[in-house]
Design an enzyme around this catalytic site. Structure first.
Site, short mmCIF file in Angstrom:
data_model
loop_
_atom_site.label_atom_id
_atom_site.label_comp_id
_atom_site.label_asym_id
_atom_site.label_seq_id
_atom_site.Cartn_x
_atom_site.Cartn_y
_atom_site.Cartn_z
N ARG A 68 -25.11 27.41 12.28
CA ARG A 68 -25.04 25.76 12.79
C ARG A 68 -26.50 25.44 13.30
NH1 ARG A 68 -21.56 27.78 16.34
NH2 ARG A 68 -21.97 27.02 18.74
N ASP A 86 -69.49 10.44 -4.19
CA ASP A 86 -69.17 9.55 -3.21
C ASP A 86 -70.34 9.15 -2.27
OD1 ASP A 86 -66.64 7.82 -2.15
OD2 ASP A 86 -67.80 8.52 -0.58
N TRP A 117 -64.30 10.68 -10.06
CA TRP A 117 -64.20 10.11 -8.66
C TRP A 117 -62.88 9.49 -8.54
CZ3 TRP A 117 -62.81 5.37 -6.80
CH2 TRP A 117 -62.74 5.21 -5.52
N CYS A 128 -28.85 23.72 16.19
CA CYS A 128 -28.87 23.59 17.48
C CYS A 128 -28.94 22.32 18.16
CB CYS A 128 -30.06 24.39 18.21
SG CYS A 128 -30.13 24.21 20.02
N TYR A 182 -59.96 10.80 -6.21
CA TYR A 182 -59.40 9.97 -5.15
C TYR A 182 -57.63 10.02 -5.24
CZ TYR A 182 -58.83 5.72 -1.93
OH TYR A 182 -58.36 5.17 -1.26
N CYS A 235 -37.74 25.65 20.82
CA CYS A 235 -36.57 25.25 21.20
C CYS A 235 -36.61 25.54 22.92
CB CYS A 235 -35.34 25.88 20.79
SG CYS A 235 -33.81 25.55 21.50
N THR A 281 -24.96 33.85 19.03
CA THR A 281 -24.41 32.57 19.25
C THR A 281 -24.09 31.67 18.04
OG1 THR A 281 -26.71 31.59 19.00
CG2 THR A 281 -26.02 32.05 21.22
N CYS A 320 -32.31 21.38 20.36
CA CYS A 320 -33.64 21.58 19.92
C CYS A 320 -33.56 20.51 18.44
CB CYS A 320 -34.44 22.64 19.84
SG CYS A 320 -33.68 23.65 18.34
#
Length: 508
Positions: free
Chosen positions: A62, A452, A432, A64, A436, A37, A29, A67
């Site tokens: 290319r 912590d 710490w 679809c 973070y 899809c 295709t 989808c």
């Protein structure tokens, strides 16, 4: 790593968990699709699998139309990979190639353009220009189908250098002219958007615990910069904030899920108002990082849910994410502000600094009126405006100066270990704070914070030892998803407030 037979089984079962992880091109295709899809499953002999949409496009396929494979979540690999390819993909996603070119991308990564091209092509099937081109095509489609902008303006807003380049790319990727693509709009219900505002969807895979995300952000919302307000549907809350972007400012709104929405719905509604549409790609990329939308919650929950102490919580609240941030520099400032004080006090202090040193929006938007101050503005701040102990004040000013001068880098392309070492070398910045920052500012999914207090309280409530050494040992079995375990433990403690235990390097 997964092999082609596993990929084909995912395509045959239309498994949405693999959307964005790979793409399926069908030789008969000439199109490529996402794994989920809904079209008839192609024969295995006709399928070729590509790691990126750019690679499929480069091979002559290319997208679809059914989808829309260009609108899938990003691969979760780019969240946790710390190698060159992972760092490059994070920077490309932020629009660095469009703004600085391949040479700028290579310079940020510390490689030559040739080395970068070779490594990306070998692993992803496409070089940095092709990857950026695929991203520009997706941005162009979004603008064509969600705005009334003239086609010429769409071309330059999407990052194309010329209208001819734009036309050629759209035809190649979508097998449509830009005007033809605009005519294929798909009507959908969405929250109303004001004039000049883009309405779009932020895709995610798996389940999403949006309540945790909104709660976490609401607790930290800096007055004037962020807010959480009732949404346009009953039971929905909307997170809003200002954005400082490369070409101008922006205001973003992201709706959480409502009571009737499935956690696996697949998207969050978002609205963006931008001073310059060239910032669209960057704004979307940063919001996706903030909400951790490229994560693989199934892999995370499988690892954490296998631990007896976390199994019940994972089952009760699937899809809990590890929120990132839209600006690592802003997060760094706020992390230092929050050392040894409550999150409410830190938020108040951040609001005062924003009011004093932040740039005002041209016009307020609801409760939003300010951009968070830049590192350079805060580096030059009057120390008397910093209502905090002297040691923390010096730490904040030193950090802002280092960020403003470029002595410390915090962006998607930085080596996390190198950035951590640079931060630890600054006075008043301890483990710490660095942890973070790695977890939220640099998107590291495997950070644990054994000192912590919230983490240790969460461990105790789950029946585990709460001392720092035992906490670190317990976390070894949660790798490589320890950042998510931190959020699980904060939730188990009854509050998502991170509070570092006193440590000399963060209080001196």
């Amino acid at each position: 790593m997964i092999d082609d037979e596993t990929r084909y089984r995912a395509v045959h079962s239309r498994d949405a968990r693999f959307d964005g992880v790979f793409f399926t091109a069908v030789r008969t295709t000439g199109i490529y699709c996402r794994p989920s899809c809904p079209a008839v499953t192609p024969k295995r002999v006709n399928c070729t699998f590509y790691p990126t949409a750019a690679a499929a496009q480069g091979a002559g396929f290319r997208a679809c139309r059914r989808c829309r494979p260009d609108s899938v979540p990003g691969s979760p690999e780019w969240n946790h990979r710390a190698d060159l390819v992972g760092r490059a993909m994070r920077l490309i996603g932020d629009g660095i190639v469009d703004r600085e070119g391949v040479a700028g991308l290579a310079d940020r990564l510390g490689y030559s353009s040739r080395q970068l091209q070779r490594q990306l092509t070998a692993e992803l099937g496409a070089g940095p220009l092709a990857l950026a081109r695929a991203q520009r095509a997706q941005t162009a489609r979004l603008l064509l189908q969600t705005t009334e902008l003239p086609v010429t303006e769409v071309a330059f807003a999407a990052g194309f250098a010329s209208v001819r380049q734009f036309n050629d790319t759209v035809r190649e990727v979508y097998d449509r002219t830009p005007s033809g693509l605009r005519g294929e709009r798909v009507p959908r219900a969405a929250a109303p958007a004001a004039a000049g505002t883009l309405s779009l969807r932020l895709a995610y895979r798996g389940a999403l615990d949006s309540e945790h995300l909104i709660d976490f952000l609401a607790l930290r919302a800096v007055p004037g910069v962020e807010e959480v307000v009732p949404g346009n549907r009953p039971g929905v809350r909307t997170y809003r904030r200002t954005l400082a972007l490369p070409y101008g400012h922006g205001v973003a709104e992201v709706d959480g899920l409502g009571p009737g929405d499935e956690p696996q719905r697949g998207w969050l509604d978002c609205r963006l108002t931008l001073a310059d549409l060239r910032d669209l790609t960057t704004a979307v990329h940063r919001l996706r990082a903030l909400f951790d939308l490229d994560a693989d919650p199934d892999a995370v929950d499988a690892r954490l849910g296998a631990h007896p102490a976390l199994a019940a919580q994972v089952a009760a609240r699937p899809g809990l994410r590890s929120p990132g941030h839209v600006d690592p520099h802003e997060l760094a400032v706020r992390a230092v502000l929050g050392q040894q004080i409550t999150v409410t006090a830190a938020r108040t202090l951040a609001g005062r600094l924003a009011a004093k040193y932040g740039a005002a929006l041209p016009a307020p938007s609801g409760g939003l009126r300010l951009l968070f101050p830049s590192s350079a503005a805060l580096a030059a701040a009057d120390p008397e405006d910093l209502a905090m102990p002297g040691a923390r004040r010096r730490a904040l000013l030193g950090l802002c100066a280092a960020l403003a001068e470029g002595a410390v880098r915090l962006d998607g392309g930085v080596d996390r270990e190198a950035a951590a070492a640079d931060l630890l070398a600054l006075p008043g910045i301890g483990p710490w704070t660095v942890g973070y920052l790695r977890m939220r500012g640099l998107g590291d999914p495997d950070v644990f914070l054994p000192s912590d207090i919230g983490v240790r309280d969460g461990l105790r409530r789950l029946g585990l030892p709460g001392d720092a050494k035992s906490a670190a040992e317990a976390a070894n079995g949660w790798a490589p998803w320890r950042s998510y375990a931190v959020h699980r433990l904060w939730t188990a403690a009854g509050t998502p407030v991170p509070t570092p235990a006193p440590a000399p390097e963060e209080t001196a």
